[in-house]
Design an enzyme around this catalytic site. Structure first.
Site, PDB file in Angstrom:
ATOM      1  CG  ASP A 184      66.824  56.220  28.496  1.00  0.00           C
ATOM      2  OD1 ASP A 184      67.076  56.299  29.720  1.00  0.00           O
ATOM      3  OD2 ASP A 184      66.082  55.351  28.031  1.00  0.00           O
ATOM      4  N   GLY A 220      60.311  50.934  26.174  1.00  0.00           N
ATOM      5  CA  GLY A 220      59.292  51.961  26.120  1.00  0.00           C
ATOM      6  C   GLY A 220      59.003  52.436  24.717  1.00  0.00           C
ATOM      7  CB  VAL A 266      64.598  44.771  20.339  1.00  0.00           C
ATOM      8  CG1 VAL A 266      65.856  44.488  19.533  1.00  0.00           C
ATOM      9  CG2 VAL A 266      64.543  46.238  20.749  1.00  0.00           C
ATOM     10  CB  ILE A 312      65.862  39.412  21.617  1.00  0.00           C
ATOM     11  CG1 ILE A 312      66.061  40.699  20.805  1.00  0.00           C
ATOM     12  CG2 ILE A 312      66.065  38.169  20.775  1.00  0.00           C
ATOM     13  CD1 ILE A 312      67.469  40.835  20.236  1.00  0.00           C
ATOM     14  CE  LYS A 347      64.453  50.580  19.639  1.00  0.00           C
ATOM     15  NZ  LYS A 347      64.931  51.818  20.296  1.00  0.00           N
TER      16      LYS A 347
END
Length: 997
Positions: free
Chosen positions: A812, A673, A677, A669, A691
């Site tokens: 992030d 980086g 997933v 899906i 993941k």
């Protein structure tokens, strides 16, 4: 049948007798909830009383009939039945303000036709305001500070021509132009219409209200020039126009407002000079900050004998301040920061010994600090940074007893920091950087026990760092770099248990690094570079969770502890020729042999190394080819690969094989980086997000394509996934328990890959809902949902920064890493691991033309471009960008922002333009009150994205500011009886941040 019911049946056939009014008031009392704090005041309300005239809060007329009920600020709650209160035939005043009353304002209030004074302000009344025109005798009407909605109640005013005081502000009416009916109420002396969602111009007919002493229309959306007719209101004592979009100059003739004492037109777009104010010598408070005024501060201001508050920051004012400014009255504060003012500081603003705040930062003031301020013991804030001030600081400044901030940085001050600093018992922030201070740091500095931040960077301090520093248990930040300090680093530093940032770089410090620094469990940044430190690096430092470490350019020797010998710290040890490491490509490898490195031995080692590399390369190539041949569609058959280890962090209802078998192309899906997933539906029907992170280049190529830099990055992750740092990070993340942080259930690892199993969030990411086709298909997010997402995500980041044993930096933060559950509650995702992965690649590609940076383009804080270091404030910047996305609906990077510009620059360029700031709000947000709230959130976003990291608030402060948007701020107005909502625009002083950089 009760006596009260009998009274209702008889009314209006007969008027109540005086003794019957007792029953009416007791019915009122019984219908209310009275808090314990007010219970004593109602003890006089007794059923046995013949008359109610002795009841607390009750006033009777000459005939012993109730004429006034005043229960203001009693903390009472419940609903009011006006059908009963209106039985009181002589009732002319009803004051129930500042309580917790709820419900609607029912039309049965029409029966109180004798009312002259009605005050229901600052309660929780809701619904629409009914037509009050039957109350034609009203002189005072105050409904401000409730939850009224719907149409502005102008109809109510059409038949109440005798009104003298009208307060309808702080309610959520529908958007409307200024109500012209108000300009016909020529008996008004008090008008309060702040926060009424008024748009358009302030009409010239406002000049008809010549009896006004108070006019407040702040916190609306009024625009255009201030009408010249306002100068006819020559009885005005208070004029509040702040937080609108007024433009142009102050109207000619403004000096006719000769009685004006309180004037606030801050946060508008006003231009021109201040000449029209030069003769308003009765001014007590003048606030014009965040405008575009220019020219000089009128010399006449120095003769204003009543002036107490002066706030002119963030304009374009030039010239000197009047020498006598503030010398005549009990002056309170001045803030003229961020202008172009020159000349000396006026010497006598604390002449009367009452001054609390002196804020003149970011100007061009020169000369010395007047000696008079050394005796100004009432000062709470003393901020003169970023000027051209010079000379020796008067000794008394250091010992101001209640000052909580002394800010002298970026000037040309010289001389010592004296021992009087010990008397500054309330001081928590001391900023001295970029001056010429000299001498030794007095041990008494560390007797100022309230200090949490000390910055003395770039001065000429000499001598030892006093051991008394260990007394500062609450110290959070210490910066003494770029001085000439010498001697050992005191072991007592380890007692500063709250310390999160420590910089002693570029001094002459010697001796070993004290192991006690390893006790600083909250330490996030450590810089001891460019000194003369010697000895080995203490192994105790490995217990710290540092986002920034710099020990470079010292005389350190020995082996770098293995837990510090990671790529994230590659440059941290440069310039220490005696250091070696077992696993760090930037340092020589340690050797157990003591023999000389002869040319022959070196040659043999090189041959062996080449042979090993060749064998490994050949084996790897064969393995890659075999894997690529066996894989299908880019997926690697995980179930066929060796043994798997599982670490569980929550109660599981599945086993690892069920997860492993589901890593298939049809379940993919998302790609990122750090890995792919997958959506995995378990046999129980529960859905998980998994993941998958490869740690060999073949996996990188399969997952990421043929991009070479990405493949190289994936290769570097191989060692990372095996490292103790990775394991420690996983354990840290697994312990997180917060409703706004995604849940990690377990990790499943093998030799060549790792699976992380998270909760599945069905509504995707915030990015998807704002910017992708998914969002368009499902419809736009309403403002209430956006606000809840903003405050939920903020609370998640606040927890990571402040709620964990050691701060966790996300590194992030972006809208695609904010996931939404079935009720659109946000979860912070992809934290921690992103930090480690980016750290590991940054150093490796430092000199490459293709960098893998800590963050995502459009969200990265500007300081990263020149320091390559991040802190909690970097996360705050990124979150500010997310807030801008939520408010504007725009992406962080768009073509029409302009070349090399992003959303931060676009907002900054437009938020103060002649167009209303409302033009920046997403057009899909339609409700006027919601657009107003969105503007306030946008202002918070601008604060978060300040260009200087130190000027950004903490996430804890961001949460508080967002919460204030949700509940509103309702302080009592400046003249005592009008409720006003002060704007959310924050001064450079109050939050130690600035709205515009």
């Amino acid at each position: 049948m009760s006596p009260f019911v009998v009274l209702l049946l008889l009314f209006p056939l007969t008027l109540l007798a005086a003794e019957d009014e007792v029953a009416v008031l007791l019915h009122l009392k019984n219908s209310l909830h009275i808090p314990a704090s007010s219970a004593a005041e109602f003890q006089s309300w007794l059923p046995s009383a013949a008359l109610p005239c002795n009841f607390t809060g009750i006033t009777c007329d000459a005939g012993n009939l109730v004429s006034a009920i005043d229960l203001t600020r009693k903390g009472i709650s419940g609903t009011i039945s006006f059908s009963s209160l209106c039985l009181l035939p002589s009732l002319s005043k009803l004051s129930l303000g500042s309580n917790n009353l709820s419900g609607n304002l029912a039309t049965d209030i029409h029966n109180c036709s004798g009312l002259r004074h009605l005050d229901l302000a600052a309660n929780s009344l809701s619904g629409t305001v009914p037509d009050l025109s039957p109350l034609s005798g009203l002189r005072v009407l105050n409904l401000s500070g409730n939850n009224f909605s719907g149409q502005f109640p102008w109809i109510s005013l059409s038949n109440i021509s005798v009104l003298e005081s009208l307060s309808l502000g702080d309610n959520s009416y529908d958007s409307s132009p200024f109500p012209m009916v108000v300009t016909e109420l020529t008996n008004l002396y008090w008008l309060y219409l702040s926060v009424c969602n008024l748009h358009g111009d302030l009409p010239p007919e406002i000049g008809n209200l010549t009896h006004l002493v108070n006019l407040e229309v702040s916190d609306n959306f009024l625009s255009g020039p201030i009408p010249p007719e306002i100068t006819k209101l020559n009885k005005l004592l208070q004029l509040e126009l702040y937080n609108n979009s007024f433009t142009g100059n102050l109207p000619v003739g403004f000096q006719n407002l000769s009685e004006l004492s309180f004037f606030d037109a801050s946060s508008n777009y006003l231009t021109g000079d201040l000449t029209e104010l030069a003769f308003l010598n009765k001014l007590v408070s003048l606030q014009l900050f965040f405008n575009d005024f220019s020219g000089e501060v009128p010399a006449e201001f120095g003769d204003f004998k009543n002036l107490v508050n002066l706030s002119l920051y963030n304009n374009r004012l030039t010239g000197s301040l009047p020498p006598k400014l503030g010398s005549w009255s009990e002056f309170n504060f001045i803030d003229v920061s961020t202008n172009f003012l020159t000349g000396p500081i006026p010497p006598d603003m604390c002449r009367m010994g009452t001054m609390k705040k002196l804020l003149i930062l970011e100007n061009q003031f020169s000369g010395e600090i007047p000696a008079s301020y050394a005796n100004c013991t009432t000062l709470i804030r003393f901020r003169v940074s970023n000027n051209s001030l010079s000379g020796v600081v008067p000794a008394g400044i250091w010992s101001l007893p209640i000052a909580n901030i002394i800010d002298l940085e970026l000037n040309q001050f010289e001389g010592p920091l004296t021992k009087e600093i010990a008397k500054a018992s309330s001081l928590n922030q001391l900023y001295l950087s970029n001056n010429r201070f000299s001498g030794e740091l007095p041990p008494e500095l560390f007797e100022a026990a309230a200090l949490v931040s000390i910055d003395a960077t770039s001065n000429k301090f000499v001598g030892n760092i006093p051991a008394s520093i260990g007394k500062l248990k609450g110290l959070l930040s210490l910066s003494l770099d770029q001085n000439m300090l010498s001697g050992d680093i005191p072991d007592s530093l380890g007692s500063c248990s709250d310390l999160s940032s420590l910089s002693l770089a570029a001094n002459l410090l010697s001796g070993p690094i004290p192991p006690s620094i390893g006790k600083l469990s909250n330490l996030n940044s450590l810089n001891l570079s460019n000194n003369q430190l010697s000895g080995q690096i203490p192994t105790s430092l490995t217990s710290l969770k540092l986002s920034s470490l710099d020990l470079s350019n010292n005389r350190l020797t020995g082996t770098v502890p293995s837990d510090l010998s990671i790529n994230a710290y590659n440059d941290s040890f440069a310039g220490n020729t005696g250091l070696c490491a077992d696993a760090n490509s930037f340092l020589p490898r340690c050797s157990s042999s003591t023999s000389n490195n002869s040319d022959k031995l070196r040659t043999v080692l090189i041959i062996i190394l080449v042979f090993i590399v060749a064998v490994v390369a050949g084996t790897s190539l064969f393995t890659i080819i075999r894997r690529r041949r066996s894989s299908s569609g880019g997926d690697y058959p995980l179930s066929a690969r060796g043994s798997w280890n599982i670490k569980t962090f929550r109660i599981l209802t599945f086993d690892e094989q069920e997860i492993i078998n589901s890593i298939k192309q049809e379940n993919l899906i998302g790609k990122g980086g750090s890995g792919n997933v997958y959506r995995v539906e378990l046999g129980t029907g529960k859905i998980m997000a998994v993941k998958h992170i490869w740690n060999f280049p073949d996996g990188a190529a399969s997952a990421e394509g043929s991009n070479r830099s990405t493949a190289a990055a994936m290769l570097s992750r191989r060692s990372l996934l095996r490292s103790k740092e990775f394991e420690a990070e996983i354990e840290t993340l697994s312990s997180i328990r917060h409703v706004n942080v995604v849940k990690l259930y377990c990790s499943i690892t093998s030799e060549d890959s790792s699976l992380l199993v998270y909760e599945y969030l069905p509504n995707g990411s915030l990015w998807d809902r704002l910017h992708s086709g998914t969002g368009e298909k499902l419809g736009p997010l309403d403002w209430e949902t956006r606000y809840e997402i903003a405050i939920g995500a903020a609370r998640g980041l606040e927890y990571l920064h402040h709620g964990c044993n050691r701060p966790i930096l996300h590194r992030d933060v972006k809208s695609s890493n904010i996931l939404l559950d079935e009720e659109f509650r946000p979860r912070i995702a992809d934290f921690g691991l992103a930090k480690i992965l980016h750290c590991s690649t940054n150093a490796a590609f430092r000199d490459s033309s293709s960098h893998l940076v800590a963050g995502t383009h459009g969200y990265i804080a500007p300081e990263y471009a020149y320091t390559w270091k991040v802190s909690e404030k970097s996360d705050v910047y990124s979150f500010g960008v997310v807030l801008m996305e939520l408010v504007t609906g725009k992406r962080p990077v768009e073509i029409y922002y302009g070349e090399d510009k992003d959303i931060v620059q676009w907002v900054a360029a437009n938020i103060r333009s002649q167009e209303s700031v409302l033009g920046l709000v997403d057009r899909r947000i339609l409700d006027a009150a919601e657009r107003e709230a969105a503007v306030k959130v946008l202002r918070i976003a601008v604060i978060c994205t300040a260009g200087i990291a130190a000027m950004r608030p903490s996430m804890r402060t961001v949460v508080q500011m967002l919460e204030e948007v949700g509940v509103g701020i309702l302080p009592i107005g400046r003249l005592g009886n009008a409720v006003g909502v002060k704007q959310l625009v924050l001064s450079t002083d109050e939050k130690n941040t600035k709205l515009y950089q």
